[in-house]
Design an enzyme around this catalytic site. Structure first.
Site, PDB file in Angstrom:
ATOM      1  N   GLU A 488       0.689  -1.133  -0.135  1.00 33.23           N
ATOM      2  CA  GLU A 488      -0.200  -0.023   0.030  1.00 33.23           C
ATOM      3  C   GLU A 488       0.924   1.212  -0.016  1.00 33.23           C
ATOM      4  OE1 GLU A 488      -2.645  -0.620   3.449  1.00 33.23           O
ATOM      5  OE2 GLU A 488      -3.840  -1.786   2.167  1.00 33.23           O
ATOM      6  N   LYS A 601       5.850  -1.763   1.827  1.00 35.87           N
ATOM      7  CA  LYS A 601       5.047  -2.051   3.252  1.00 35.87           C
ATOM      8  C   LYS A 601       5.241  -3.697   3.348  1.00 35.87           C
ATOM      9  CE  LYS A 601       0.812  -1.181   5.583  1.00 35.87           C
ATOM     10  NZ  LYS A 601      -0.558  -1.095   5.399  1.00 35.87           N
TER      11      LYS A 601
HETATM   12  C1  BGC Z   1      -2.466  -4.398   5.338  1.00 33.20           C
HETATM   13  C2  BGC Z   1      -3.426  -5.058   4.278  1.00 33.20           C
HETATM   14  C3  BGC Z   1      -4.266  -5.823   5.551  1.00 33.20           C
HETATM   15  C4  BGC Z   1      -4.950  -4.677   6.582  1.00 33.20           C
HETATM   16  C5  BGC Z   1      -5.789  -5.527   7.671  1.00 33.20           C
HETATM   17  C6  BGC Z   1      -3.013  -3.444   6.247  1.00 33.20           C
HETATM   18  O1  BGC Z   1      -2.313  -2.467   6.879  1.00 33.20           O
HETATM   19  O2  BGC Z   1      -1.783  -3.415   4.320  1.00 33.20           O
HETATM   20  O3  BGC Z   1      -3.018  -6.024   3.512  1.00 33.20           O
HETATM   21  O4  BGC Z   1      -5.528  -6.462   4.720  1.00 33.20           O
HETATM   22  O5  BGC Z   1      -3.860  -4.147   7.081  1.00 33.20           O
HETATM   23  O6  BGC Z   1      -4.845  -6.420   8.187  1.00 33.20           O
END
Ligand code: BGC
Length: 767
Positions: A488, A601
């Site tokens: 992300e 990330k």
């Molecule tokens: C992550 C996602 C994940 C979400 C809930 C986020 O920080 O990047 O991949 O689905 O957290 O765990």
């Protein structure tokens, strides 16, 4: 990082009262049973910093979306699991003042989460402002035998006085969520009843109309005898309690037993709630605390028998893995296909208790290998039941003809997330839903799942991808623009390798599924075709054209896949070159700087390689790992486990162990400084995978279990059990040998470090 908890094999132990860490401990010491969950808030009144949290599975509120700038397609609401009626409250009044650890002198404070037997225990000695000294010992649990029951034993001993202590066990439905978007309350009262030592609060969620009945019955014992009590009723708003003046003698404890039932209209007709709640409270009280606890201990012993991992020679590691397994078992029991696994489970408000791609990508393998098949199957059926909503969700974004886009965040199938770069772009989640089906079938061999449920979901997902790609004339290939991959820290990129790869794989897997259903159940196939208006020849041909000619960016010179087509144009500098004070990037850098950087990330290309490992040769895996891992900051808790598994495969044992440590004690040592918001439940399943798939090297290929283990140098041994197609296999790895034991009667074929062997029923091999 905070290391204030004692190391112990079976318990989490906090010694000494640390109000500054209270929210963290409230998360860590949470208890639950899949149907309800409770943060480790104090029973007695506490005015210090605390996040009150009692949660009831499946009961949510659609909190109206709050965003700076509305974009078409945003969901109207964010569904959140609610802080529900506080059922643990027991007020203690001495000299007319509430016992409150924030205003007392506190000594000998000890909080223990007994993971072996499934209860929370707390004890302390408090001296009030007026000099009265009391010892308190409490024990409570959410029953996993009857998941609508909770019980508390709360003992108060006056240490330096005789006189009167006022005790008020209560229920309080006047509660809030800290994360409410508009500072609203989410509950309306339906009925509040107090009768002697019993009380009931029935509350209804605003908008969604869920009703939850919470009931209690309390008893007070002195010298082992339950006394007759003269109670004064307290009833205001949604608060229902009964207050008792208890004469006390110095040195002699009074013991409050509080039996609680929590029933939701999800499982009972609203008109029956009160009567059933009354009956359940009565049932709990008649069984009594000691017997309820005994049953709890027995039930937990069974859970541990199936899912324990034993690490010899490293208590911190042992405690950590049990902590992870304990919380996974508390969060989802698989009895109800309407429930799922929120990233924080029942331990906090963050992520709203909703379901993410985490379930299929990270959690499924744990439940597949440690519980009955139907538990994992229920996770899949959950998505099957949301298919219609996923089609509606895609339609809202402009897709048609039965294309389904599963939500990034959901409670009831509707999308709840409202950041465009995630809601509209992090579409790779659709691939994970399909992968979950594949993973379940690969593990269980239950291919017929495709006939009844799977194919329909896979077709709808394939239809989405077929519409989401477009043909690029200059490239003469299919491409996918404007996506966010699992990483992300990059948005709106073109041709994210992971997303394109999984999209193509979905098209292929859906095609295979159709062929299977067609050959095994032609009548059902015909009915399905009609139901969804599947234009077989046309759609299959289109899918084939796409999957065989999709653009998968790579750098041939380096021999790596490209996270997205422009990735190499970034300024590439390893994480090791970052200053310590810049970490974590998401807290220290502007978002703009994060997005432009090369820092990753969480596993992205490597996530794809982990999912589809058998499609890549070792040198390819190695080159991609060596390129991407040094650029990865692991600022998602979901990241390290994937790296453990790949590092172990590549023989990078030190790296694997380094990453393992990062995932295993993430919450216990508050590694990311966010445990106060709740525990990282879904990444706990990643920790389990890190041991079983990483250190144990477990895989299932061609209907056969494979192991390829190594032992971290600081461990003396590690052992775990695997349930596989009706058989139970015990794996133990020591520095000199790997022992495989078949605990079932039938023989099983196993592949150990590349060698096929037949493990006879109740047989054992040491290699
Ligand atoms: C992550 C996602 C994940 C979400 C809930 C986020 O920080 O990047 O991949 O689905 O957290 O765990």
């Amino acid at each position: 990082m905070k290391e204030y908890l004692q190391h112990d094999e079976w318990s989490i132990i906090e010694k000494g009262f640390k109000p500054e860490y209270n929210r963290i401990s409230e998360s860590i010491f949470s208890i639950g049973n899949g149907r309800m969950g409770q943060r480790a808030n104090f029973e007695e009144n506490y005015t210090g910093d605390s996040l009150q949290g009692s949660y009831v599975a499946g009961v949510y509120y659609p909190d109206k979306t709050k965003v700076g700038w509305w974009k078409n397609g945003y969901p109207e609401y964010f569904a959140k699991v609610l802080n529900a009626t506080n059922w643990i409250g027991i007020d203690i009044e001495i000299d007319g003042k509430s016992l409150d650890l924030a205003s007392c002198k506190v000594a000998k404070f000890r909080r223990v989460l007994n993971m072996k037997e499934g209860y929370l225990q707390r004890s302390f000695v408090a001296t009030t402002k007026s000099g009265k000294k009391v010892k308190v010992e409490s024990k409570r649990f959410c029953s996993i035998v009857d998941d609508e029951i909770g019980a508390i034993r709360y003992a108060v001993t006056p240490m330096n006085f005789s006189g009167t202590i006022n005790v008020t066990p209560y229920l309080n439905g006047d509660v809030k969520n800290e994360d409410a978007n508009w500072e609203e309350t989410f509950w309306n009262p339906v009925k509040v009843v107090v009768k002697n030592t019993r009380a009931f609060v029935i509350a209804e969620t605003k908008k969604t109309g869920f009703q939850v009945a919470t009931g209690m019955k309390f008893e007070i014992a002195q010298k082992g005898n339950i006394g007759k009590l003269k109670t004064s009723k307290i009833k205001t708003g949604m608060y229902a309690g009964a207050s008792v003046d208890v004469p006390v003698v110095k040195g002699e404890p009074i013991v409050v037993y509080k039996y609680v039932a929590i029933l939701a209209s999800l499982n009972h007709l609203p008109k029956d709630l009160l009567d059933r709640c009354k009956a359940k409270v009565k049932q709990a009280q008649q069984i009594g605390f000691a017997k309820l606890l005994k049953a709890q201990q027995k039930a937990w012993a069974k859970k541990w028998e199936d899912s324990d991992i034993i690490i010899e020679g490293d208590i911190a590691a042992q405690q950590a893995i049990r902590f992870n397994i304990f919380h996974l078992n508390q969060t989802f029991t698989g009895v109800d296909e309407r429930l799922n696994i929120g990233p924080k489970g029942f331990t906090g408000e963050k992520y709203g208790g909703s379901t993410y791609w985490d379930t299929e990508a990270y959690c499924l393998p744990f439940y597949l290998a440690t519980t009955e098949e139907k538990v994992a199957k229920n996770l899949l059926i959950y998505r099957y039941k949301h298919l219609e909503k996923a089609i509606e969700n895609a339609a809202k974004l402009g897709f048609d003809k039965g294309a389904a886009l599963y939500p990034m965040v959901t409670m009831n199938g509707e999308e709840c997330h409202n950041e465009w770069e995630i809601t509209f772009e992090e579409i790779h989640r659709n691939g994970a839903i399909a992968y979950g089906i594949f993973d379940y079938i690969r593990y269980t061999g239950d291919k017929d799942y495709l006939i009844d449920y799977g194919a329909e979901v896979l077709i709808a997902i394939a239809r989405f991808w077929a519409q989401r790609v477009h043909f690029s004339a200059p490239r003469n290939q299919y491409v996918m623009h404007g996506v966010t991959g699992p990483n992300e820290y990059e948005n709106n990129v073109n041709n994210n390798w992971y997303t394109n790869y999984i999209a193509a794989w979905c098209l292929e897997y859906a095609t295979e599924a159709i062929a299977y259903v067609q050959s095994k159940a032609p009548h059902k196939y015909k009915a399905l075709k009609e139901k969804i208006d599947f234009k077989e020849a046309e759609e299959l041909a289109n899918w084939k054209a796409i999957r065989s000619n999709i653009y998968l960016p790579e750098d041939k010179e380096r021999g790596i896949f490209l996270q997205q087509e422009g990735f190499l144009e970034k300024a590439l500098e390893p994480v090791s070159a970052l200053r310590l004070e810049d970490r974590p990037l998401n807290q220290k850098w502007s978002w703009d700087r994060v997005l432009r950087s090369c820092y990753i990330k969480q596993a992205d290309v490597l996530q794809g390689i982990y999912f589809f490992e058998e499609k890549f040769d070792l040198p390819t895996i190695q080159r991609n790992f060596d390129f991407y891992e040094p650029l990865t900051v692991h600022e998602s808790s979901l990241s390290p486990c994937v790296h453990v598994i790949l590092a172990a495969k590549l023989g990078k044992q030190e790296k694997a162990y380094e990453m393992y440590l990062r995932t295993a004690r993430l919450d216990l040592d508050d590694y990311n400084n966010d445990t106060e918001d709740g525990l990282h439940i879904t990444s706990m399943a990643g920790t389990w995978m890190a041991i079983v798939k990483g250190i144990g090297g477990m895989r299932v290929y061609d209907n056969t279990l494979h192991f390829n283990p190594f032992l971290p140098t600081s461990w003396k041994a590690v052992s775990f059990k695997i349930q596989f197609r009706g058989k139970t296999i015990l794996v133990k790895v020591t520095p000199t040998e790997t022992i495989l034991e078949n605990l079932s009667k039938e023989s099983v074929a196993i592949n150990l470090a590349g060698k096929a062997l037949e493990l006879k029923g109740e047989g054992r091999v040491a290699v």
